[in-house]
Motif scaffolding. Structure first.
Motif, PDB file in Angstrom:
ATOM      1  N   ARG A 140      52.547  58.806  44.821  1.00  0.00           N
ATOM      2  CA  ARG A 140      51.495  57.502  44.648  1.00  0.00           C
ATOM      3  C   ARG A 140      50.945  57.765  43.397  1.00  0.00           C
ATOM      4  NH1 ARG A 140      48.358  53.046  47.360  1.00  0.00           N
ATOM      5  NH2 ARG A 140      49.234  51.651  45.970  1.00  0.00           N
ATOM      6  N   CYS A 141      51.585  57.480  41.682  1.00  0.00           N
ATOM      7  CA  CYS A 141      50.718  57.331  40.906  1.00  0.00           C
ATOM      8  C   CYS A 141      50.445  58.913  39.664  1.00  0.00           C
ATOM      9  CB  CYS A 141      48.956  57.114  40.222  1.00  0.00           C
ATOM     10  SG  CYS A 141      49.160  57.074  38.579  1.00  0.00           S
ATOM     11  N   GLY A 142      52.015  59.761  38.397  1.00  0.00           N
ATOM     12  CA  GLY A 142      52.625  60.416  38.539  1.00  0.00           C
ATOM     13  C   GLY A 142      50.754  61.659  37.987  1.00  0.00           C
ATOM     14  N   ILE A 143      49.592  60.913  37.355  1.00  0.00           N
ATOM     15  CA  ILE A 143      49.439  61.618  36.624  1.00  0.00           C
ATOM     16  C   ILE A 143      47.533  61.761  37.569  1.00  0.00           C
ATOM     17  CG2 ILE A 143      49.726  61.163  34.349  1.00  0.00           C
ATOM     18  CD1 ILE A 143      47.460  58.314  35.255  1.00  0.00           C
ATOM     19  N   TYR A 144      47.601  60.946  38.757  1.00  0.00           N
ATOM     20  CA  TYR A 144      46.463  61.149  39.613  1.00  0.00           C
ATOM     21  C   TYR A 144      45.825  62.079  39.792  1.00  0.00           C
ATOM     22  CZ  TYR A 144      42.775  60.820  43.624  1.00  0.00           C
ATOM     23  OH  TYR A 144      42.035  61.439  43.923  1.00  0.00           O
ATOM     24  N   PRO A 145      46.671  63.014  40.557  1.00  0.00           N
ATOM     25  CA  PRO A 145      45.711  64.222  40.795  1.00  0.00           C
ATOM     26  C   PRO A 145      45.283  65.190  39.559  1.00  0.00           C
ATOM     27  CG  PRO A 145      48.159  64.336  42.067  1.00  0.00           C
ATOM     28  CD  PRO A 145      48.096  63.248  40.704  1.00  0.00           C
ATOM     29  N   MET A 146      45.836  65.480  38.644  1.00  0.00           N
ATOM     30  CA  MET A 146      45.964  66.004  37.303  1.00  0.00           C
ATOM     31  C   MET A 146      44.584  65.287  36.739  1.00  0.00           C
ATOM     32  SD  MET A 146      48.831  66.443  38.197  1.00  0.00           S
ATOM     33  CE  MET A 146      49.805  65.247  37.320  1.00  0.00           C
ATOM     34  N   GLU A 147      44.454  64.177  36.923  1.00  0.00           N
ATOM     35  CA  GLU A 147      43.403  63.610  36.606  1.00  0.00           C
ATOM     36  C   GLU A 147      41.982  63.067  37.323  1.00  0.00           C
ATOM     37  OE1 GLU A 147      43.794  58.759  36.899  1.00  0.00           O
ATOM     38  OE2 GLU A 147      43.010  58.165  35.274  1.00  0.00           O
ATOM     39  N   PHE A 148      42.100  63.354  38.387  1.00  0.00           N
ATOM     40  CA  PHE A 148      41.709  63.472  39.887  1.00  0.00           C
ATOM     41  C   PHE A 148      40.293  64.633  38.898  1.00  0.00           C
ATOM     42  CE2 PHE A 148      38.491  63.854  43.063  1.00  0.00           C
ATOM     43  CZ  PHE A 148      37.426  62.456  43.217  1.00  0.00           C
ATOM     44  N   ALA A 149      41.203  65.671  39.514  1.00  0.00           N
ATOM     45  CA  ALA A 149      40.814  67.307  39.167  1.00  0.00           C
ATOM     46  C   ALA A 149      39.467  67.352  37.938  1.00  0.00           C
ATOM     47  CB  ALA A 149      42.090  67.725  39.088  1.00  0.00           C
ATOM     48  N   THR A 150      40.715  66.969  36.805  1.00  0.00           N
ATOM     49  CA  THR A 150      39.572  67.270  35.659  1.00  0.00           C
ATOM     50  C   THR A 150      38.370  66.854  35.457  1.00  0.00           C
ATOM     51  OG1 THR A 150      40.290  65.019  33.845  1.00  0.00           O
ATOM     52  CG2 THR A 150      41.488  67.177  34.283  1.00  0.00           C
ATOM     53  N   VAL A 151      38.243  64.831  36.391  1.00  0.00           N
ATOM     54  CA  VAL A 151      37.331  64.359  36.144  1.00  0.00           C
ATOM     55  C   VAL A 151      36.257  64.948  37.357  1.00  0.00           C
ATOM     56  CG1 VAL A 151      36.639  61.928  36.820  1.00  0.00           C
ATOM     57  CG2 VAL A 151      38.512  62.576  35.422  1.00  0.00           C
ATOM     58  N   LEU A 152      36.508  65.343  37.827  1.00  0.00           N
ATOM     59  CA  LEU A 152      35.920  65.713  39.016  1.00  0.00           C
ATOM     60  C   LEU A 152      34.738  67.628  38.807  1.00  0.00           C
ATOM     61  CD1 LEU A 152      34.634  65.778  42.240  1.00  0.00           C
ATOM     62  CD2 LEU A 152      36.413  67.470  42.748  1.00  0.00           C
ATOM     63  N   ALA A 153      36.341  67.607  37.729  1.00  0.00           N
ATOM     64  CA  ALA A 153      35.156  69.552  37.415  1.00  0.00           C
ATOM     65  C   ALA A 153      34.474  68.659  36.204  1.00  0.00           C
ATOM     66  CB  ALA A 153      36.303  69.600  36.443  1.00  0.00           C
ATOM     67  N   TYR A 154      34.526  67.962  35.268  1.00  0.00           N
ATOM     68  CA  TYR A 154      33.606  68.076  34.578  1.00  0.00           C
ATOM     69  C   TYR A 154      32.374  66.684  35.126  1.00  0.00           C
ATOM     70  CZ  TYR A 154      30.686  63.610  31.880  1.00  0.00           C
ATOM     71  OH  TYR A 154      29.689  63.427  31.688  1.00  0.00           O
ATOM     72  N   LYS A 155      32.158  66.506  36.726  1.00  0.00           N
ATOM     73  CA  LYS A 155      30.961  65.510  36.981  1.00  0.00           C
ATOM     74  C   LYS A 155      30.230  66.641  37.868  1.00  0.00           C
ATOM     75  CE  LYS A 155      29.894  62.214  39.500  1.00  0.00           C
ATOM     76  NZ  LYS A 155      29.305  60.359  39.548  1.00  0.00           N
ATOM     77  N   LEU A 156      31.198  67.789  38.604  1.00  0.00           N
ATOM     78  CA  LEU A 156      30.321  68.926  39.371  1.00  0.00           C
ATOM     79  C   LEU A 156      29.723  69.792  38.338  1.00  0.00           C
ATOM     80  CD1 LEU A 156      33.147  69.701  41.835  1.00  0.00           C
ATOM     81  CD2 LEU A 156      31.211  68.386  42.038  1.00  0.00           C
ATOM     82  N   SER A 157      30.225  69.809  37.174  1.00  0.00           N
ATOM     83  CA  SER A 157      29.670  70.661  36.001  1.00  0.00           C
ATOM     84  C   SER A 157      28.041  69.760  35.472  1.00  0.00           C
ATOM     85  CB  SER A 157      30.460  71.358  34.793  1.00  0.00           C
ATOM     86  OG  SER A 157      31.678  71.276  35.841  1.00  0.00           O
ATOM     87  N   SER A 158      28.223  68.867  35.282  1.00  0.00           N
ATOM     88  CA  SER A 158      27.200  67.714  34.434  1.00  0.00           C
ATOM     89  C   SER A 158      26.071  68.119  36.096  1.00  0.00           C
ATOM     90  CB  SER A 158      27.846  66.571  34.629  1.00  0.00           C
ATOM     91  OG  SER A 158      28.343  66.570  35.577  1.00  0.00           O
ATOM     92  N   LYS A 159      26.685  68.014  37.713  1.00  0.00           N
ATOM     93  CA  LYS A 159      24.898  68.075  38.673  1.00  0.00           C
ATOM     94  C   LYS A 159      24.956  70.152  38.028  1.00  0.00           C
ATOM     95  CE  LYS A 159      26.174  66.047  42.242  1.00  0.00           C
ATOM     96  NZ  LYS A 159      26.952  64.977  42.862  1.00  0.00           N
ATOM     97  N   GLY A 160      25.523  70.671  37.418  1.00  0.00           N
ATOM     98  CA  GLY A 160      24.775  72.481  38.264  1.00  0.00           C
ATOM     99  C   GLY A 160      25.705  72.768  38.860  1.00  0.00           C
ATOM    100  N   ILE A 161      27.450  72.191  39.583  1.00  0.00           N
ATOM    101  CA  ILE A 161      27.692  72.450  40.006  1.00  0.00           C
ATOM    102  C   ILE A 161      29.044  73.615  39.196  1.00  0.00           C
ATOM    103  CG2 ILE A 161      29.320  72.631  42.241  1.00  0.00           C
ATOM    104  CD1 ILE A 161      27.535  70.042  43.018  1.00  0.00           C
ATOM    105  N   LYS A 162      28.776  74.889  39.844  1.00  0.00           N
ATOM    106  CA  LYS A 162      30.523  75.510  38.941  1.00  0.00           C
ATOM    107  C   LYS A 162      31.493  75.372  39.867  1.00  0.00           C
ATOM    108  CE  LYS A 162      32.017  79.763  37.861  1.00  0.00           C
ATOM    109  NZ  LYS A 162      33.720  79.071  37.378  1.00  0.00           N
ATOM    110  N   PRO A 163      32.477  74.472  39.139  1.00  0.00           N
ATOM    111  CA  PRO A 163      34.038  74.115  39.419  1.00  0.00           C
ATOM    112  C   PRO A 163      34.519  74.595  40.152  1.00  0.00           C
ATOM    113  CG  PRO A 163      33.514  72.517  37.353  1.00  0.00           C
ATOM    114  CD  PRO A 163      32.600  73.540  37.235  1.00  0.00           C
ATOM    115  N   GLU A 164      35.111  75.092  41.291  1.00  0.00           N
ATOM    116  CA  GLU A 164      36.160  75.603  41.805  1.00  0.00           C
ATOM    117  C   GLU A 164      37.336  74.983  42.642  1.00  0.00           C
ATOM    118  OE1 GLU A 164      36.285  79.550  44.520  1.00  0.00           O
ATOM    119  OE2 GLU A 164      34.074  78.839  44.564  1.00  0.00           O
ATOM    120  N   ILE A 165      37.815  74.811  41.837  1.00  0.00           N
ATOM    121  CA  ILE A 165      38.992  73.648  41.807  1.00  0.00           C
ATOM    122  C   ILE A 165      40.898  73.843  41.693  1.00  0.00           C
ATOM    123  CG2 ILE A 165      40.376  71.542  41.691  1.00  0.00           C
ATOM    124  CD1 ILE A 165      37.622  70.745  39.805  1.00  0.00           C
ATOM    125  N   THR A 166      41.680  74.089  42.855  1.00  0.00           N
ATOM    126  CA  THR A 166      42.738  74.753  43.257  1.00  0.00           C
ATOM    127  C   THR A 166      43.315  73.196  43.444  1.00  0.00           C
ATOM    128  OG1 THR A 166      41.924  76.500  44.351  1.00  0.00           O
ATOM    129  CG2 THR A 166      44.616  75.936  44.237  1.00  0.00           C
TER     130      THR A 166
END
Ligand code: FAD
Length: 393
Positions: free
Chosen positions: A158-184
Motif C-alpha cells: 500500500r502506497c509505493g513511496i511509504y517505506p522509503m518516505e518513512f525511513a527518511t523521516v524516522l532517520a531525521y527524527k532520531l538524529s534530531s533526538k541525538g540517536i544515531k539511526p541504524e535503519i535497514t
C-alpha cells in the motif's frame, strides 16, 4: 423514478465518487439519488497515520465525519456491508438491512493481511490503522537506540513511496533526538531483480539514494519473509535472517472479506486482488458495478495508492454520467501528483500512466520529482487538511 447510485466505502475513492456525482447532479440538474455506506462514522486520510506514529498529529486530525457528505446531497448510511448480490442488485448490511441499487460503486480499500506470515500479527509496529499508529507512537517514545528494521513482505504494497518516505523521516527524527539511526529496509525482490527503491523509476530512486546515503539507511533484498521469530527478535527470510530491536512492518495487502469470500467477484491470478475491467473499472460480468477501490487497482495496471484510486473513481463516474446521461467527460487519466515527506522536507512527485492497447491495461507509472523543499512539507499538511475540511461540519 430517479436512479439509485449506491457507493460502498467512504474512504478516498468513495468520497471522490460521491462528490463527483453530487457535483454533476447539481450542475446538470440530473435526477438520481446517491447513497454511501461506510463501516464507521469517519472518513480517514491514511497517509496522516504516519504523523500520528511520529507524534506530529492527533487521530482527530486524520479524519472527518463521513456524514459531512450530507451537505452535498449524499445520503450516508453508517453500516458494514456483509454481502453483495449482483444478480438481484442487493447489498446486505450487518444490521440486517438490505439496500437495492441501479448502479453500484465498490470502493472498499484493502485490509492488512498480517495472517499471511507467522508471527507478523504479534510482533512489531505499524501505522496502517489509527490504533496501530497510536501503539507505534508509544513504542517510538520508549526507543533509545538500536537496530530499526522496516519489513516490506511483497509487491505491490500500500502506497509505493511509504517505506522509503518513512525511513527518511524516522532517520531525521532520531538524529534530531541525538540517536544515531541504524535503519535497514527489507525489500522484496522485484520481478526484474531490483529492490523497491527502484519501483517508481530512476528520478525518484535518485531522491531516495541521496537521503539513504545521508543517513546510512541500508536496503537488503529478500526472496520472501517466512516468519517473525519474536523470541529471538529476528526476521526469517528465505535467503537470510535479520535481527532487530525495533520492527516496523508493512502489511501484506489483501482484499476485504466481503469481496474475497464472494464467488461473484473474480480474483486475479495472485488471489489477492479483485478483477475490474481496466478501461472503465466495470465488473467483468455486471456492467452496473464499478470497482474503483484499492482492491481492484493491480488488475487494471494502476498502483495501490490514493492518487490512482482518486483518478479511477473520478473516471468511472464520468463514464457513468456519459453513458447514462450524456454529460460526463471520461478523458485519459491525467498525470497524478503526490506530496510526501522526505527527511525534514517534502517533495512533489508526478506520475504518468497511459492505456496500453496491446495489454489492455494501464502502463507505467513514469514518475518524476518536481520539487523538493521545506515548503512541500507544508503543502502536504495543507492538502490533506483541505481535503478533510470539505467534510468537516
Ligand atoms: C500509511 C499509509 C500511507 C499512505 N500514503 C499515501 C500517499 O502518500 N499517497 C497516496 O496516494 N496514497 C497513500 N496511501 C494509500 C491510500 O491511503 C489508499 O490507497 C487509499 O486510501 C485507498 O482508497 P480506497 O477508497 O480504496 O480505500 P480506503 O481509503 O481504505 O477506504 C475504504 C473505506 O471502506 C470502508 N469499508 C471497508 N469495508 C467495509 C464494509 N464491509 N462495509 C462498509 N464500509 C467498509 C472503510 O471503513 C473505509 O472508510 C497510504 C496508505 C497508508 C496506510
Amino acid at each position: 423514478m430517479p436512479k439509485n447510485i449506491l457507493i460502498l466505502g467512504g474512504g478516498t475513492g468513495g468520497v471522490v465518487a460521491a462528490l463527483s456525482l453530487a457535483e454533476a447532479k447539481e450542475k446538470f440538474g440530473l435526477d438520481y439519488e446517491i447513497t454511501l455506506v461506510n463501516k464507521t462514522e469517519w472518513h480517514y486520510m491514511p497517509p496522516l497515520w504516519m504523523d500520528v506514529a511520529l507524534g506530529t498529529a492527533k487521530i482527530e486530525e486524520t479524519r472527518a465525519p463521513i456524514r459531512g457528505l450530507e451537505k452535498y446531497g449524499v445520503k450516508v448510511v453508517v453500516g458494514e456491508a456483509v454481502n453483495i448480490d449482483p444478480g438481484n442488485r442487493a447489498v446486505s448490511l450487518a444490521d440486517g438491512t438490505t439496500l437495492g441499487y441501479d448502479y453500484l460503486f465498490v470502493v472498499l480499500g484493502l485490509r492488512n493481511g498480517w495472517e499471511a506470515i507467522p508471527g507478523y500479527a504479534e510482533e512489531g509496529y505499524h501505522n496502517y490503522s489509527p490504533e496501530g499508529a497510536l501503539e507505534f507512537n508509544n513504542a517510538l517514545k520508549q526507543f533509545k537506540g538500536g537496530k530499526v528494521v522496516i519489513t516490506v513482505p511483497e509487491v505491490p504494497f500500500r502506497c509505493g513511496i511509504y517505506p522509503m518516505e518513512f525511513a527518511t523521516v524516522l532517520a531525521y527524527k532520531l538524529s534530531s533526538k541525538g540517536i544515531k539511526p541504524e535503519i535497514t529496509l527489507m525489500s522484496p525482490r522485484m520481478p526484474n531483480g531490483v529492490d523497491i527503491t527502484y519501483a517508481l523509476g530512476p528520478d525518484i530512486k535518485r531522491l531516495w539514494d541521496k537521503y539513504f546515503n545521508m543517513y546510512g539507511i541500508k536496503v537488503r533484498t529478500h526472496d520472501g519473509i517466512e516468519k517473525i521469530d519474536g523470541q529471538r527478535k529476528v526476521v526469517v527470510t528465505k535467503n537470510y535472517e535479520e535481527p532487530y530491536d525495533l520492527l516496523i512492518k508493512v502489511p501484506p495487502p489483501r482484499s476485504p472479506k466481503v469481496l474475497e469470500e464472494n464467488p461473484e467477484f473474480q480474483k486475479d491470478p495472485t488471489g489477492r486482488f479483485i478483477v475490474a475491467k481496466p478501461l472503465d473499472f466495470r465488473h467483468p460480468k455486471y456492467d452496473d458495478i464499478f470497482l474503483t477501490g484499492e482492491h481492484s487497482m493491480p488488475p487494471t495496471g494502476l498502483g495501490t495508492a490514493g492518487v490512482f484510486i482518486h483518478a479511477a473513481s473520478y473516471r468511472a463516474t464520468q463514464i457513468l454520467l456519459s453513458d447514462e446521461y450524456g454529460v460526463g467527460s471520461p478523458g485519459p487519466i491525467p498525470p497524478v501528483a503526490c506530496v510526501a515527506y522526505v527527511a525534514d522536507k517534502g517533495f512533489l512527485g508526478v506520475c504518468e500512466v497511459t492505456f496500453d492497447g496491446q495489454t489492455h491495461m494501464w502502463s507505467g507509472p513514469r514518475c518524476y520529482n518536481v520539487v523538493e523543499s521545506y515548503l512541500m512539507k507544508m503543502v502536504k499538511h495543507a492538502f490533506y487538511q483541505g481535503w478533510l475540511d470539505r467534510l468537516r461540519l
